[in-house]
Enzyme design. Structure first.
Site, PDB file in Angstrom:
ATOM      1  N   ARG A  15       0.837  -1.196   0.000  1.00 56.35           N
ATOM      2  CA  ARG A  15       0.000   0.000   0.000  1.00 56.35           C
ATOM      3  C   ARG A  15       0.877   1.253   0.000  1.00 56.35           C
ATOM      4  O   ARG A  15       2.061   1.196   0.335  1.00 56.35           O
ATOM      5  CB  ARG A  15      -0.908   0.005   1.224  1.00 56.35           C
ATOM      6  CG  ARG A  15      -1.872  -1.177   1.312  1.00 56.35           C
ATOM      7  CD  ARG A  15      -2.698  -1.113   2.589  1.00 56.35           C
ATOM      8  NE  ARG A  15      -3.665  -2.183   2.675  1.00 56.35           N
ATOM      9  CZ  ARG A  15      -3.443  -3.378   3.208  1.00 56.35           C
ATOM     10  NH1 ARG A  15      -2.240  -3.647   3.716  1.00 56.35           N
ATOM     11  NH2 ARG A  15      -4.383  -4.295   3.254  1.00 56.35           N
TER      12      ARG A  15
ATOM     13  N   LYS B 289      -1.827  -2.745   7.489  1.00 55.78           N
ATOM     14  CA  LYS B 289      -3.172  -2.508   7.991  1.00 55.78           C
ATOM     15  C   LYS B 289      -3.521  -3.493   9.100  1.00 55.78           C
ATOM     16  O   LYS B 289      -3.204  -4.682   9.016  1.00 55.78           O
ATOM     17  CB  LYS B 289      -4.157  -2.656   6.823  1.00 55.78           C
ATOM     18  CG  LYS B 289      -5.562  -2.172   7.104  1.00 55.78           C
ATOM     19  CD  LYS B 289      -6.385  -2.244   5.829  1.00 55.78           C
ATOM     20  CE  LYS B 289      -7.790  -1.742   6.060  1.00 55.78           C
ATOM     21  NZ  LYS B 289      -8.599  -1.823   4.804  1.00 55.78           N
TER      22      LYS B 289
ATOM     23  N   HIS C  17      -2.866   2.687  -5.304  1.00 57.74           N
ATOM     24  CA  HIS C  17      -3.576   1.438  -5.038  1.00 57.74           C
ATOM     25  C   HIS C  17      -3.833   0.649  -6.321  1.00 57.74           C
ATOM     26  O   HIS C  17      -4.033  -0.566  -6.267  1.00 57.74           O
ATOM     27  CB  HIS C  17      -4.897   1.734  -4.316  1.00 57.74           C
ATOM     28  CG  HIS C  17      -5.272   0.692  -3.308  1.00 57.74           C
ATOM     29  ND1 HIS C  17      -4.624   0.556  -2.094  1.00 57.74           N
ATOM     30  CD2 HIS C  17      -6.208  -0.285  -3.329  1.00 57.74           C
ATOM     31  CE1 HIS C  17      -5.158  -0.446  -1.413  1.00 57.74           C
ATOM     32  NE2 HIS C  17      -6.114  -0.978  -2.151  1.00 57.74           N
TER      33      HIS C  17
ATOM     34  N   ARG D  15      -1.435  -2.135  -6.755  1.00 55.69           N
ATOM     35  CA  ARG D  15      -1.814  -3.281  -5.925  1.00 55.69           C
ATOM     36  C   ARG D  15      -2.881  -4.120  -6.647  1.00 55.69           C
ATOM     37  O   ARG D  15      -2.801  -5.349  -6.680  1.00 55.69           O
ATOM     38  CB  ARG D  15      -2.319  -2.744  -4.587  1.00 55.69           C
ATOM     39  CG  ARG D  15      -2.694  -3.769  -3.539  1.00 55.69           C
ATOM     40  CD  ARG D  15      -2.976  -3.006  -2.235  1.00 55.69           C
ATOM     41  NE  ARG D  15      -3.713  -3.791  -1.277  1.00 55.69           N
ATOM     42  CZ  ARG D  15      -3.161  -4.631  -0.412  1.00 55.69           C
ATOM     43  NH1 ARG D  15      -1.853  -4.798  -0.405  1.00 55.69           N
ATOM     44  NH2 ARG D  15      -3.902  -5.293   0.455  1.00 55.69           N
TER      45      ARG D  15
ATOM     46  N   HIS E  21      -4.678  -9.660   2.927  1.00 56.58           N
ATOM     47  CA  HIS E  21      -6.118  -9.680   3.141  1.00 56.58           C
ATOM     48  C   HIS E  21      -6.465 -10.641   4.276  1.00 56.58           C
ATOM     49  O   HIS E  21      -5.944 -11.761   4.317  1.00 56.58           O
ATOM     50  CB  HIS E  21      -6.848 -10.131   1.874  1.00 56.58           C
ATOM     51  CG  HIS E  21      -6.863  -9.106   0.787  1.00 56.58           C
ATOM     52  ND1 HIS E  21      -7.031  -9.430  -0.546  1.00 56.58           N
ATOM     53  CD2 HIS E  21      -6.746  -7.755   0.832  1.00 56.58           C
ATOM     54  CE1 HIS E  21      -7.010  -8.336  -1.274  1.00 56.58           C
ATOM     55  NE2 HIS E  21      -6.834  -7.301  -0.474  1.00 56.58           N
TER      56      HIS E  21
ATOM     57  N   TYR F 179     -10.859 -10.344  -7.242  1.00 56.75           N
ATOM     58  CA  TYR F 179     -10.066 -10.153  -8.456  1.00 56.75           C
ATOM     59  C   TYR F 179     -10.315 -11.257  -9.478  1.00 56.75           C
ATOM     60  O   TYR F 179     -10.088 -11.055 -10.671  1.00 56.75           O
ATOM     61  CB  TYR F 179      -8.575 -10.095  -8.108  1.00 56.75           C
ATOM     62  CG  TYR F 179      -8.213  -8.874  -7.309  1.00 56.75           C
ATOM     63  CD1 TYR F 179      -8.011  -7.652  -7.934  1.00 56.75           C
ATOM     64  CD2 TYR F 179      -8.091  -8.926  -5.922  1.00 56.75           C
ATOM     65  CE1 TYR F 179      -7.684  -6.516  -7.205  1.00 56.75           C
ATOM     66  CE2 TYR F 179      -7.766  -7.798  -5.189  1.00 56.75           C
ATOM     67  CZ  TYR F 179      -7.567  -6.602  -5.833  1.00 56.75           C
ATOM     68  OH  TYR F 179      -7.253  -5.487  -5.112  1.00 56.75           O
TER      69      TYR F 179
END
Length: 293
Positions: free
Chosen positions: A151, A178, A243, A246, A269, A278
């Site tokens: 990120r 995150k 982003h 990514r 994730h 995706y």
């Protein structure tokens, strides 16, 4: 022996001792343990909400919440995060007994159109961005972001101590991201060596990997401008942000047969369902191509 009984003023709405005496204190408790980047984003969300309503959290009505949600502008992701921040702090306040009930639970968030497919660069787009970037630092930055799917905040905060060499000229990047989670990402030889070539004599383990022109760490705004400029130079009309690199990594890796669990681990994730989006967002991919007519 006389048993001491807490006074009514010392108990919250759930009968437990009061944990917060003001909205500010409640928000501080809610933010505890979250990363600095997350705290900044959530604090901004809540400032907007409190300024919009002009009320204390205990006075907020469902109409206030609905009006605030309707007033939000920006990307779908930003609007969803802002509403989620408000709902989360209201849930937290009710659990602690600071709020009599959770009015946020009644707010139904409108489903947003999924625009993920519109934000996935093609492999040709990425290669054009790299080919036309002549600045060594910027080229290494773009290549590293695409290779690792980090990120914006993660690459801006990268220090040399986060990078460790491995075998065959490759390395690993230890990314603290995150949710205060740390993940280890293998970096292939090409992008690894290009990043290592940026290290200056005299730099320490705590020195930034990607330096600004003034010698400090690149900030997120500067990373954003570098990516945006590279996309414009490559003739990409969409408003590309960091982003998107990514998104490109995830989509291209899955297209080339990478296991979805491996892509999930690389992106960090918490749910494989998030990574699985995706698989359904590949531009031009459809089961229709398997039909005979």
């Amino acid at each position: 022996m006389t048993q001491l009984v807490p006074s009514a003023q010392a108990l919250g709405f759930n009968g437990l001792p009061v944990q917060a005496s003001s909205d500010d204190q409640l928000i501080d408790l809610w933010l505890y343990g979250k990363s600095a980047h997350t705290c900044r984003a959530y604090e901004a969300d809540l400032r907007r909400f409190r300024a919009f309503t002009g009320r204390t959290l205990a006075q907020v009505t469902l109409g206030d919440l609905q009006g605030f949600a309707e007033s939000l502008t920006g990307s779908d992701a930003t609007r969803r995060r802002t509403v989620a921040s408000v709902k989360s702090v209201l849930t937290f306040g009710q659990k602690l007994g600071y709020l009599p009930f959770n009015i946020g639970a009644a707010l139904q968030v409108k489903a947003q159109r999924d625009t993920l497919a519109e934000r996935i660069l093609s492999e040709a787009d990425v290669q054009r961005m790299l080919a036309l970037e002549t600045d060594p630092r910027n080229h290494a930055l773009l290549r590293f972001m695409y290779a690792t799917a980090v990120r914006n905040s993660e690459v801006a905060g990268l220090r040399w101590r986060n990078l460790q060499p491995t075998d065959h000229g490759c390395g690993v990047a230890n990314i603290h991201g995150k949710g205060n989670k740390t993940r280890t990402i293998r970096v292939e030889a090409g992008p690894w060596q290009e990043v290592c070539a940026l290290r200056r004599e005299g730099s320490t383990a705590d020195s930034p990997v990607f330096l600004s022109r003034r010698g400090g760490a690149l900030n997120e705004s500067q990373v954003f401008r570098i990516v945006r400029a590279a996309a414009e130079r490559a003739g990409i009309e969409a408003t590309v942000s960091p982003h998107w690199m990514r998104h490109a990594h995830a989509s291209h890796a899955l297209d080339r047969g990478a296991p979805v669990s491996l892509v999930q681990a690389t992106l960090g994730h918490s749910s494989i369902a998030t990574t699985g989006r995706y698989l359904h967002a590949r531009p031009g991919e459809s089961s229709g191509r398997y039909l005979s007519a």
